[in-house]
Design a protein around this motif. Structure first.
Motif, PDB file in Angstrom:
ATOM      1  N   LYS A 209      60.427  37.989  -2.607  1.00 38.17           N
ATOM      2  CA  LYS A 209      60.707  37.559  -1.241  1.00 38.17           C
ATOM      3  C   LYS A 209      61.128  36.091  -1.240  1.00 38.17           C
ATOM      4  O   LYS A 209      62.022  35.689  -0.505  1.00 38.17           O
ATOM      5  CB  LYS A 209      59.449  37.753  -0.386  1.00 38.17           C
ATOM      6  CG  LYS A 209      59.764  38.311   0.985  1.00 38.17           C
ATOM      7  CD  LYS A 209      58.500  38.618   1.749  1.00 38.17           C
ATOM      8  CE  LYS A 209      58.317  40.104   1.901  1.00 38.17           C
ATOM      9  NZ  LYS A 209      57.033  40.490   2.483  1.00 38.17           N
ATOM     10  N   LYS A 210      60.454  35.325  -2.072  1.00 33.33           N
ATOM     11  CA  LYS A 210      60.767  33.904  -2.159  1.00 33.33           C
ATOM     12  C   LYS A 210      62.226  33.715  -2.591  1.00 33.33           C
ATOM     13  O   LYS A 210      62.955  32.905  -2.031  1.00 33.33           O
ATOM     14  CB  LYS A 210      59.824  33.241  -3.170  1.00 33.33           C
ATOM     15  CG  LYS A 210      59.914  31.735  -3.182  1.00 33.33           C
ATOM     16  CD  LYS A 210      59.066  31.124  -4.278  1.00 33.33           C
ATOM     17  CE  LYS A 210      57.625  30.881  -3.880  1.00 33.33           C
ATOM     18  NZ  LYS A 210      56.845  30.201  -4.931  1.00 33.33           N
ATOM     19  N   ILE A 211      62.641  34.505  -3.575  1.00 34.04           N
ATOM     20  CA  ILE A 211      64.035  34.382  -4.033  1.00 34.04           C
ATOM     21  C   ILE A 211      64.995  34.814  -2.923  1.00 34.04           C
ATOM     22  O   ILE A 211      65.963  34.128  -2.623  1.00 34.04           O
ATOM     23  CB  ILE A 211      64.303  35.259  -5.287  1.00 34.04           C
ATOM     24  CG1 ILE A 211      63.295  34.934  -6.388  1.00 34.04           C
ATOM     25  CG2 ILE A 211      65.734  35.035  -5.795  1.00 34.04           C
ATOM     26  CD1 ILE A 211      63.355  35.871  -7.571  1.00 34.04           C
ATOM     27  N   ALA A 212      64.672  35.952  -2.304  1.00 39.25           N
ATOM     28  CA  ALA A 212      65.578  36.493  -1.289  1.00 39.25           C
ATOM     29  C   ALA A 212      65.745  35.528  -0.123  1.00 39.25           C
ATOM     30  O   ALA A 212      66.799  35.461   0.489  1.00 39.25           O
ATOM     31  CB  ALA A 212      65.074  37.846  -0.803  1.00 39.25           C
ATOM     32  N   ASN A 213      64.700  34.781   0.178  1.00 38.70           N
ATOM     33  CA  ASN A 213      64.755  33.889   1.328  1.00 38.70           C
ATOM     34  C   ASN A 213      65.189  32.474   0.977  1.00 38.70           C
ATOM     35  O   ASN A 213      65.286  31.622   1.850  1.00 38.70           O
ATOM     36  CB  ASN A 213      63.398  33.830   2.029  1.00 38.70           C
ATOM     37  CG  ASN A 213      63.121  35.112   2.784  1.00 38.70           C
ATOM     38  OD1 ASN A 213      64.043  35.775   3.256  1.00 38.70           O
ATOM     39  ND2 ASN A 213      61.864  35.494   2.870  1.00 38.70           N
ATOM     40  N   ALA A 214      65.422  32.231  -0.292  1.00 35.74           N
ATOM     41  CA  ALA A 214      65.790  30.872  -0.693  1.00 35.74           C
ATOM     42  C   ALA A 214      67.153  30.518  -0.108  1.00 35.74           C
ATOM     43  O   ALA A 214      68.061  31.337  -0.087  1.00 35.74           O
ATOM     44  CB  ALA A 214      65.840  30.774  -2.207  1.00 35.74           C
TER      45      ALA A 214
END
Ligand SMILES: Nc1nc2c(ncn2[C@@H]2O[C@H](COP(=O)(O)OP(=O)(O)O)[C@@H](O)[C@H]2O)c(=O)[nH]1
Ligand SMILES: [Mg+2]
Length: 443
Positions: free
Chosen positions: A15-20
Motif C-alpha cells: 500500500k505504501k508503494i502504491a500510494n507513494a
C-alpha cells in the motif's frame, strides 16, 4: 492462518508503494527495510532475507519499468516476483502410475497426508493404495487403516512385523497389479537419528519410489532448514508437503527450508480432515499473501489522484512563469485527489507555510471544490486569460455555478495571489531545484 501477520505487514508495504507520490531510492530503501522486518518476524531464514532484500533493492533501483508499467507497479512486481522466486518453481505430481514415499519427523502429519494424497488421486480417477511402513509406533497401523477405510482405498500393513522393509516389500507386491498410486508411510522420530536415516534409506532402496515427499509442519520454525537438508541428503527429496497451515505458526521457517533445499512445496495441509489438502501454487500463494487482488484497484486509485504526467506538465508551466486558471485547476485537481498533505501539497503555495493542520487542509479542500465548480462554468477563453473577467462576466459565471458574485471574486483574488507566489517561486532558485529534484526530471 499461518503467515497471516506476514501477509498483513506485506500488504501495508505494498500500500505504501502504491500510494507513494514518487518512487525514489529513499522509498525503495524504506520498503526493503519493511519487508526485511516482516520476513524476519515471520521466522524466515536470515540469510534468505538478506539475499531477497538485496535483490529487491537492486532491481528496483536499476531496472527500468517495462512499457505500460509505471514505477510503482514495477516495484510492486519486483517484490512479488522475488517472493515467488524464493518459493521456487511450482510443481504438480503427475497424474499417473507411481510410487510415493512419505518421510519426515514424528508428528509432522505424514500418516494424515497419506490419507489425503490417496483421496486426491482417487478423485483424479486413479487407483491409490496405502502401505503402513511405520512399524515402530503401535498406533500408526490403526491410524492409517482408519484413514484408508475413510477414503475407501486398499490398505496393507502387518501389526506383528517389526521389519519395515519387509512390510513395504509385501505391500508393493500385493498392490503391484491392483493399484496405480502406491503411497508408503514411514516412521518418524522426535529428532533426526542415524537409525531413522538408515531405515529410511533401506525402505527407499526396497521401494524405488518415484516421489519422495518430505512432510513438514509449518510450525517447525528454524529447525526446518537443517532437517530438510538432512532428509534431502539422505534420499533426495522431490517435493514438500507443508502441513498445519491452518494453525497460527509463523511459517517462515518452513518456507525457508523449502527454499534452502530447492524442493518445491507441492501440497499444503489445512486441517485434520482428508479434504483439508490443497495443491500449492507459489504465485497464487504470494498473491494472496500480498493481497494482489486489491493491488490493482489501489494502483488505479493512486493513478487517478496523482497523474505523473500532469504533475510534470503543471510543474513545468509553473516554472516557466506562465500560469492561468487552467493550471490552477490542474493543480487543485491533483491536490484534492490526493487527500491530506502530500509532497506536492508541500511544494505548492498553500503548503508553503510549512505543515498544514488537518482542519486547514479540510477547509482548503472545501474551498478548492467550490473553486472548481466556478471554473467549470467559465469559458475556455476566460480560463486562458482570467484578466478578461469583468463584472458582467462575474455575474454570469456565478449564476452558472450557483454561487454568489463574491465567491467568483474570491476565486479571482486567490488566482492573482497564487500567480504572484508562482512568480516568486519560479525565480527562487533553491526552491526550483528542490522541485526539480522531487519530480525527478531536472537532472
Ligand atoms: N490442524 C491440522 N492438523 C494436522 C494436519 N496434518 C496433520 N495434522 C494432525 O497432526 C497430528 C500428527 O499427524 P500424523 O499424521 O499422525 O503425523 P506423523 O507422525 O508424521 O505421521 C495428528 O493429530 C493430525 O491430525 C493439518 O494440516 N492441520
Ligand atoms: Mg505417522
Amino acid at each position: 492462518m499461518v503467515l497471516d501477520n506476514l501477509g498483513d505487514s506485506l500488504k501495508r508495504t505494498i500500500k505504501k508503494i502504491a500510494n507513494a507520490v514518487h518512487v525514489d531510492a529513499k522509498l525503495v530503501k524504506e520498503v526493503v527495510r519493511d519487508i526485511q522486518r516482516a520476513l524476519l518476524q515471520a521466522d524466515v531464514n536470515v540469510k534468505l532475507v538478506v539475499e531477497l532484500s538485496k535483490t529487491i533493492e537492486k532491481r528496483s533501483l536499476e531496472e527500468k519499468p517495462p512499457a505500460g508499467m509505471n514505477n510503482r507497479e514495477h516495484v510492486i512486481h519486483i517484490v512479488y516476483d522475488e517472493l515467488v522466486n524464493i518459493l521456487g518453481e511450482s510443481r504438480e505430481l503427475p497424474i499417473k502410475k507411481q510410487i510415493i514415499m512419505m518421510v519426515g519427523l514424528y508428528g509432522q502429519g505424514k500418516t494424515t497426508s497419506c490419507g489425503k494424497l490417496a483421496k486426491y488421486f482417487k478423485k483424479k480417477g486413479l487407483r491409490p493404495a496405502v502401505i503402513a511402513g511405520d512399524v515402530h509406533r503401535p498406533a500408526a497401523y490403526e491410524q492409517l487403516k482408519q484413514l484408508a477405510d475413510q477414503v475407501k482405498v486398499p490398505f496393507y500393513g502387518d501389526k506383528k512385523q517389526k521389519d519395515a522393509v519387509k512390510v513395504v516389500k509385501e505391500g508393493l507386491s500385493k498392490f503391484k497389479r491392483t493399484a496405480d498410486v502406491i503411497i508408503v508411510d514411514t516412521s518418524g522420530r522426535h529428532k533426526l537419528e542415524d537409525d531413522l536415516i538408515d531405515e529410511m534409506k533401506e525402505i527407499f532402496k526396497a521401494t524405488k519410489p518415484d516421489e519422495k515427499l518430505l512432510v513438514m509442519d509449518a510450525a517447525l520454525g528454524q529447525q526446518s532448514g537443517p532437517q530438510a537438508k538432512a532428509f534431502n541428503d539422505a534420499i533426495g527429496i522431490t517435493g514438500i508437503v507443508l502441513t498445519k497451515l491452518d494453525g497460527t505458526a509463523k511459517g517462515g521457517g518452513a518456507l525457508s527450508a523449502a527454499a534452502e533445499v530447492g524442493s518445491p512445496i507441492i501440497f499444503v495441509g489445512t486441517g485434520e480432515h482428508a479434504s483439508d489438502f490443497e495443491k500449492f501454487d507459489p504465485s497464487g500463494f504470494i498473491s494472496r499473501l500480498l493481497g494482489m487482488g486489491d493491488i490493482k484497484s489501489l494502483l488505479e486509485k493512486a493513478e487517478e489522484s496523482m497523474n505523473g504526467k500532469d504533475a510534470e506538465k503543471t510543474a513545468r508551466r509553473l516554472m516557466s512563469g506562465k500560469f492561468n486558471l487552467n493550471d490552477m485547476y490542474d493543480q487543485m485537481d491533483m491536490l484534492s485527489g490526493m487527500g491530506p498533505l502530500s509532497k506536492v501539497a508541500e511544494m505548492l503555495p498553500f503548503g508553503q507555510t510549512g505543515k498544514l493542520k488537518q482542519v486547514d487542509m479540510d477547509k482548503t479542500q472545501d474551498k478548492l471544490q467550490r473553486f472548481r465548480v466556478i471554473m467549470d462554468s467559465m469559458t475556455a477563453d476566460e480560463k486562458e486569460k482570467p484578466e478578461l473577467i469583468r463584472s458582467s462576466r462575474i455575474k454570469r459565471i456565478a449564476r452558472g455555478a450557483g454561487v454568489e458574485n463574491k465567491d467568483v471574486k474570491e476565486l479571482l483574488k486567490y488566482y492573482n495571489m497564487t500567480k504572484r507566489m508562482m512568480k516568486g517561486f519560479s525565480s527562487d532558485r533553491k526552491m526550483r531545484r528542490n522541485l526539480m529534484r522531487q519530480l525527478d526530471f531536472g537532472k
